[in-house]
Motif scaffolding. Sequence first.
Motif, short mmCIF file in Angstrom:
data_model
loop_
_atom_site.label_atom_id
_atom_site.label_comp_id
_atom_site.label_asym_id
_atom_site.label_seq_id
_atom_site.Cartn_x
_atom_site.Cartn_y
_atom_site.Cartn_z
N THR A 20 3.07 4.48 0.31
CA THR A 20 3.56 2.87 -0.38
C THR A 20 4.12 2.74 0.22
O THR A 20 4.46 1.45 0.99
CB THR A 20 2.81 2.47 -1.92
N VAL A 24 5.21 -0.54 2.68
CA VAL A 24 5.60 -1.62 2.24
C VAL A 24 6.93 -2.39 3.52
O VAL A 24 7.80 -2.70 4.10
CB VAL A 24 6.07 -2.21 0.62
N ALA A 27 5.53 -3.19 6.72
CA ALA A 27 4.97 -3.84 6.77
C ALA A 27 6.51 -5.49 7.03
O ALA A 27 6.05 -6.08 7.74
CB ALA A 27 3.78 -4.09 5.75
N PHE A 28 7.20 -5.08 6.05
CA PHE A 28 8.10 -5.88 6.59
C PHE A 28 8.90 -6.74 7.61
O PHE A 28 9.38 -7.13 8.12
CB PHE A 28 9.10 -5.77 4.76
N LEU A 49 0.86 -3.12 10.97
CA LEU A 49 0.33 -4.30 9.91
C LEU A 49 -0.84 -4.18 9.63
O LEU A 49 -1.19 -3.81 7.82
CB LEU A 49 0.84 -6.00 9.65
N CYS A 52 -0.79 -0.21 7.48
CA CYS A 52 -0.18 -0.58 6.33
C CYS A 52 -1.54 -0.98 5.27
O CYS A 52 -1.40 -0.83 3.68
CB CYS A 52 1.12 -1.73 6.32
N GLY A 82 -3.61 -11.22 2.56
CA GLY A 82 -2.53 -10.76 3.66
C GLY A 82 -2.94 -10.82 5.28
O GLY A 82 -3.39 -11.17 5.74
N THR A 103 1.36 -13.03 2.33
CA THR A 103 1.78 -11.89 3.12
C THR A 103 3.36 -11.51 2.00
O THR A 103 3.33 -10.06 1.76
CB THR A 103 2.34 -12.02 4.03
N LEU A 107 3.35 -8.06 -0.42
CA LEU A 107 4.18 -6.82 -0.02
C LEU A 107 4.85 -5.90 -1.52
O LEU A 107 5.04 -5.46 -1.76
CB LEU A 107 5.08 -6.83 0.49
N LEU A 111 4.69 -2.96 -3.58
CA LEU A 111 6.20 -2.28 -4.07
C LEU A 111 6.07 -1.96 -5.03
O LEU A 111 7.14 -0.86 -5.76
CB LEU A 111 7.47 -3.70 -3.53
#
Length: 130
Positions: A20, A24, A27-28, A49, A52, A82, A103, A107, A111
Motif C-alpha cells: 500500500t 501510494v 501513484a504520487f 494510477l 494502484c 479518484g 486525488t 492518496l 498512506l
Amino acid sequence: MKNHEGRIHRSDAARDAAVTFLAVVLAFLALDDITTDQATSFTLERVALAGCGGWFLYIAWRFWQQGQGLLALLSFGLVAIGAFANPAIGQDPAPNPLAYLATIAGLAWFLLVAGMLAGAAWFRTNHRPA
C-alpha cells in the motif's frame, strides 16, 4: 491468509502495509509526472494510477471481509472519487482543482491505511497472547 478467528495474519498485514505504501508512492509519482511533464500522452502514468487503484480496491475489499465496514466504505468511496477525477487531471490545475484535491485526499487516506496496517502487524508481533 486468515487464521481460525477470521483475522488477518501478521505477515499479511505487513505485506499489505508495504505494498500500500509503495502504491501510494507510485501513484504520487505518476500524478506528479502528469502535472509537471510536457509530454502529450501519459498512458504509462494512467496505467500506473489504475493499477494502484486496483490495489486500493483490494485493500478496501479486505477491510470489508474483516467486518471493518466504515474503513471499507471510506476506501471504496475514495477509490471511486479518484477514478472519476483521473480524467480531469492534467498539466493545468486551473480547470478542475477539485480533481487534484480529491486525488491527493485519496492518496493521503491510503498512506494512513498503510500506517494502520503496519501498526497492526507490529502490534501482532509484539503482543502475542501467552
